[in-house]
Design an enzyme around this catalytic site. Structure first.
Site, PDB file in Angstrom:
ATOM      1  N   SER A  30      34.669  33.627  46.142  1.00 38.68           N
ATOM      2  CA  SER A  30      34.014  32.752  45.151  1.00 38.68           C
ATOM      3  C   SER A  30      33.288  31.584  45.802  1.00 38.68           C
ATOM      4  CB  SER A  30      35.051  32.140  44.202  1.00 38.68           C
ATOM      5  OG  SER A  30      35.648  33.114  43.442  1.00 38.68           O
ATOM      6  N   HIS A  61      29.693  35.095  42.358  1.00 35.23           N
ATOM      7  CA  HIS A  61      29.718  36.334  43.154  1.00 35.23           C
ATOM      8  C   HIS A  61      28.403  37.075  42.924  1.00 35.23           C
ATOM      9  CE1 HIS A  61      34.004  36.598  44.404  1.00 35.23           C
ATOM     10  NE2 HIS A  61      34.155  35.786  43.394  1.00 35.23           N
ATOM     11  N   HIS A  83      37.256  42.406  41.838  1.00 33.26           N
ATOM     12  CA  HIS A  83      38.617  41.969  41.511  1.00 33.26           C
ATOM     13  C   HIS A  83      39.273  42.964  40.573  1.00 33.26           C
ATOM     14  CE1 HIS A  83      36.394  38.245  42.480  1.00 33.26           C
ATOM     15  NE2 HIS A  83      37.531  37.846  43.009  1.00 33.26           N
ATOM     16  N   TYR A  85      41.197  42.035  38.209  1.00 33.70           N
ATOM     17  CA  TYR A  85      41.164  41.452  36.847  1.00 33.70           C
ATOM     18  C   TYR A  85      39.871  41.750  36.104  1.00 33.70           C
ATOM     19  CZ  TYR A  85      38.588  37.501  38.930  1.00 33.70           C
ATOM     20  OH  TYR A  85      37.689  36.743  39.616  1.00 33.70           O
ATOM     21  N   GLU A  86      38.840  42.189  36.822  1.00 29.86           N
ATOM     22  CA  GLU A  86      37.596  42.568  36.154  1.00 29.86           C
ATOM     23  C   GLU A  86      37.712  43.946  35.501  1.00 29.86           C
ATOM     24  OE1 GLU A  86      33.905  41.143  38.618  1.00 29.86           O
ATOM     25  OE2 GLU A  86      35.530  41.561  40.014  1.00 29.86           O
ATOM     26  N   ALA A 113      38.862  31.822  47.497  1.00 31.21           N
ATOM     27  CA  ALA A 113      39.222  30.516  46.945  1.00 31.21           C
ATOM     28  C   ALA A 113      40.661  30.647  46.469  1.00 31.21           C
ATOM     29  CB  ALA A 113      38.299  30.180  45.781  1.00 31.21           C
ATOM     30  N   MET A 209      43.700  35.345  43.460  1.00 31.43           N
ATOM     31  CA  MET A 209      43.585  36.594  42.688  1.00 31.43           C
ATOM     32  C   MET A 209      42.852  37.705  43.439  1.00 31.43           C
ATOM     33  SD  MET A 209      42.497  34.818  39.110  1.00 31.43           S
ATOM     34  CE  MET A 209      43.272  33.280  38.572  1.00 31.43           C
ATOM     35  N   SER A 210      42.842  37.646  44.756  1.00 35.41           N
ATOM     36  CA  SER A 210      42.098  38.667  45.509  1.00 35.41           C
ATOM     37  C   SER A 210      42.825  38.954  46.817  1.00 35.41           C
ATOM     38  CB  SER A 210      40.684  38.146  45.792  1.00 35.41           C
ATOM     39  OG  SER A 210      40.730  37.021  46.631  1.00 35.41           O
ATOM     40  N   ASN A 233      41.882  23.740  44.595  1.00 34.03           N
ATOM     41  CA  ASN A 233      42.599  22.932  43.594  1.00 34.03           C
ATOM     42  C   ASN A 233      44.078  22.920  43.959  1.00 34.03           C
ATOM     43  OD1 ASN A 233      42.088  25.903  42.567  1.00 34.03           O
ATOM     44  ND2 ASN A 233      44.045  25.257  41.700  1.00 34.03           N
ATOM     45  N   HIS A 244      37.861  26.885  36.199  1.00 36.64           N
ATOM     46  CA  HIS A 244      36.993  27.539  37.197  1.00 36.64           C
ATOM     47  C   HIS A 244      35.904  26.585  37.704  1.00 36.64           C
ATOM     48  CE1 HIS A 244      35.252  30.853  39.392  1.00 36.64           C
ATOM     49  NE2 HIS A 244      34.115  30.779  38.736  1.00 36.64           N
TER      50      HIS A 244
HETATM   51  N1  HPA Z   1      45.391  30.205  41.202  1.00 42.58           N
HETATM   52  C1  HPA Z   1      44.934  31.461  41.380  1.00 42.58           C
HETATM   53  N2  HPA Z   1      43.736  31.728  41.881  1.00 42.58           N
HETATM   54  C2  HPA Z   1      42.964  30.676  42.231  1.00 42.58           C
HETATM   55  C3  HPA Z   1      43.370  29.362  42.063  1.00 42.58           C
HETATM   56  C4  HPA Z   1      44.660  29.113  41.518  1.00 42.58           C
HETATM   57  O1  HPA Z   1      45.100  27.955  41.349  1.00 42.58           O
HETATM   58  N3  HPA Z   1      42.354  28.573  42.502  1.00 42.58           N
HETATM   59  C5  HPA Z   1      41.376  29.402  42.926  1.00 42.58           C
HETATM   60  N4  HPA Z   1      41.728  30.685  42.761  1.00 42.58           N
END
Ligand code: HPA
Length: 269
Positions: A30, A61, A83, A85-86, A113, A209-210, A233, A244
């Site tokens: 990302s 992306h 991903h 999740y997609e 990320a 998530m990847s 974050n 996001h």
């Molecule tokens: N959790 C999961 N995936 C992420 C996060 C998070 O806090 N930040 C960026 N991708």
């Protein structure tokens, strides 16, 4: 078509487009896809034009496969990954890794990320190991013996030499690079604070998530792996709320350092 037939078809297509003998695969997470713009003498293909290839739907992306030279190395870069999740099956998520292996890559550089558990936004973290909390595994199903064994060892999934090189290079160019364990979930929701407390107890330093599916397939086939997380974050519970936009804003802020670091590492791998 079997997986192997699909791989052969896609490799033949890419070869006919002039994509041959890449040394490294780059999977850009990302907001980090801009690095692909710096690839020289490039051949750029839209995902939509490549047979058996997935589609990228996330903001940040791009959806392009970029082949060429970066830091004097021949790279095949995914600008935009797939991903789970997609709604992509894991076979689709990890297909590019199989192609990287089949085209002769020695290793892959996987970036993402991630939320920080302990580490704060702006941190760059080289991944020493992962925890698979997705409840999934991309190797479920018939084993493709041409790639690797039924029960692959994951003891050295993240290649120690690559990690040492990354840390040495970072120090040399004055970029702070931390090290830690990446815990992979499916998403797409962010975690609850209770989940993050649990993950902290499990030994995770970052959550995302990847990456986990791609690295499992890479390790299975003997590809070397360097993983780098951009902490965007504080994970849930360490800050009041998550979204996001913050993830995108942080990658925007750190992308110059990130690009500089990856390029410097590539020339030393
Ligand atoms: N959790 C999961 N995936 C992420 C996060 C998070 O806090 N930040 C960026 N991708």
């Amino acid at each position: 078509m079997t997986l192997l037939e699909k791989i052969n078809e896609t490799c033949a297509f890419l070869a006919q487009k002039g994509i041959k003998n890449p040394e490294f695969g780059l999977i850009l997470g990302s907001g980090l896809g801009e690095l692909a713009k710096e690839v020289e003498n490039s051949i750029v293909l839209d995902y939509a034009d490549i047979p058996n290839w997935g589609r990228s739907t996330v903001i940040g992306h791009a959806g392009k496969l970029v082949y060429g030279e970066l830091s004097g190395r021949k790279v095949l870069a995914l600008q935009g990954r797939f991903h789970f999740y997609e709604g992509n099956p894991l076979e689709v998520v990890t297909f590019p890794v199989r192609i990287m292996k089949s085209l002769g890559c020695e290793g892959i550089v996987v970036t993402n990320a991630a939320g920080g558990i302990g580490y704060g936004p702006g941190t760059l973290m080289v991944i020493s190991d992962h925890i698979n909390m997705t409840g999934q595994n991309p190797l479920i199903g018939e084993n493709v013996d041409d790639f690797g064994p039924r029960f692959p060892d994951m003891s050295n999934a993240y290649t120690a030499d690559y990690r040492e090189t990354a840390l040495t290079v970072a120090e040399k160019i004055g970029i702070t690079l931390d090290e830690g364990v990446y815990l992979g979930v499916t998403g797409p929701c962010y975690e609850t604070p209770a989940e993050i407390r649990a993950f902290q107890t499990l030994g995770a330093d970052a959550v995302g998530m990847s990456t986990v599916p791609e690295v499992i397939v890479a390790a299975h086939s003997g590809l070397k792996v360097l993983g780098i997380s951009a902490i965007t974050n504080h994970a849930a519970g360490f800050q009041s709320e998550l979204n996001h936009n913050e993830v995108v804003a942080t990658t925007e802020r750190i992308k110059e350092n990130f690009k500089m670091l990856i390029k410097a590492i590539l020339s030393e791998l």
